[in-house]
Design a protein around this motif. Structure first.
Motif, PDB file in Angstrom:
ATOM      1  N   LEU A 161      -7.621  -6.590 -31.172  1.00  0.00           N
ATOM      2  CA  LEU A 161      -6.467  -7.115 -31.104  1.00  0.00           C
ATOM      3  C   LEU A 161      -5.437  -6.137 -30.489  1.00  0.00           C
ATOM      4  O   LEU A 161      -4.110  -6.488 -30.362  1.00  0.00           O
ATOM      5  CB  LEU A 161      -5.887  -7.852 -32.680  1.00  0.00           C
ATOM      6  CG  LEU A 161      -6.704  -8.991 -32.911  1.00  0.00           C
ATOM      7  CD1 LEU A 161      -5.954  -9.354 -34.367  1.00  0.00           C
ATOM      8  CD2 LEU A 161      -6.634 -10.190 -31.964  1.00  0.00           C
ATOM      9  N   ASN A 162      -5.756  -4.833 -30.173  1.00  0.00           N
ATOM     10  CA  ASN A 162      -5.005  -3.683 -29.524  1.00  0.00           C
ATOM     11  C   ASN A 162      -5.293  -3.902 -28.148  1.00  0.00           C
ATOM     12  O   ASN A 162      -6.013  -3.447 -27.418  1.00  0.00           O
ATOM     13  CB  ASN A 162      -5.519  -2.478 -30.187  1.00  0.00           C
ATOM     14  CG  ASN A 162      -4.651  -1.410 -29.635  1.00  0.00           C
ATOM     15  OD1 ASN A 162      -3.787  -1.667 -28.646  1.00  0.00           O
ATOM     16  ND2 ASN A 162      -4.745  -0.087 -29.990  1.00  0.00           N
ATOM     17  N   ALA A 163      -4.241  -4.484 -27.294  1.00  0.00           N
ATOM     18  CA  ALA A 163      -4.462  -4.637 -25.907  1.00  0.00           C
ATOM     19  C   ALA A 163      -4.298  -3.501 -25.235  1.00  0.00           C
ATOM     20  O   ALA A 163      -4.731  -3.151 -24.117  1.00  0.00           O
ATOM     21  CB  ALA A 163      -3.149  -5.682 -25.585  1.00  0.00           C
ATOM     22  N   ALA A 164      -3.639  -2.478 -25.899  1.00  0.00           N
ATOM     23  CA  ALA A 164      -3.684  -0.891 -25.220  1.00  0.00           C
ATOM     24  C   ALA A 164      -5.142  -0.333 -25.092  1.00  0.00           C
ATOM     25  O   ALA A 164      -5.354   0.433 -24.317  1.00  0.00           O
ATOM     26  CB  ALA A 164      -3.000  -0.295 -25.812  1.00  0.00           C
TER      27      ALA A 164
END
Length: 170
Positions: free
Chosen positions: A102-105
């Motif tokens: 869930l960490n788009a970065a």
């Protein structure tokens, strides 16, 4: 969990570490390992890998690659619709890792120890700082792609790598 001098992790030389994946493209691993080793002049030179059934296993000895680079390389191999996993075996407390979905970065990975403790490892800070992590609260884990509590054997079974549990003697 008892903390030691480096927090939740035991000293590096006590682990046997691997990156594993069930990669679709046969050229993906050699290409990505070569590219990773060429990115920076001091990048680890990991080039060896082999297959066990459908799984690719990349040994990551501590003499060649530190913990931060180990987790970074796992993250590096989790692109182009591929996913790699890290597993670090220890007689008392092994751990496994995967990217934080869930960490788009894409600058964090999740690490879970056999006793269910989960930490978030921060990339690229972890390349130079062996304490680049924070413990996650159990109630926040339901919003991640980690099973908790979970040990390495259960994790391998969950990702469909049951063939590796015997191979790694779990």
């Amino acid at each position: 969990m008892k903390k030691n001098k480096t927090g939740y992790f035991f000293p590096e030389n006590e682990y046997t570490r691997y990156i594993i994946g069930c990669f679709k493209n046969e050229d993906f691993v050699p290409h990505m390992l070569k590219e990773y080793s060429e990115l920076f002049i001091d990048s680890p030179k990991i080039s060896g890998y082999y297959k066990h059934e459908e799984w690719t296993i990349i040994p990551c000895p501590v003499e060649k690659i530190n913990r931060g680079c180990f987790l970074d390389l796992m993250s590096w191999l989790s692109q182009d619709n591929e996913e790699a996993f890290a597993i670090a075996l220890h007689p008392e407390k092994s751990y496994f890792s995967r990217i934080e979905a869930l960490n788009a970065a894409g600058d964090t990975v999740l690490v879970e120890f056999d006793d269910g403790i989960v930490v978030r490892w921060f990339l690229p800070q972890g390349l130079i700082d062996d304490n680049a992590y924070s413990e996650m609260e159990q109630e926040t884990l339901e919003f991640t792609n980690m099973l908790s509590p979970c040990n390495c054997k259960t994790f391998l079974e969950f990702i469909g790598a049951s063939a590796l549990t015997g191979y790694f003697k779990l």
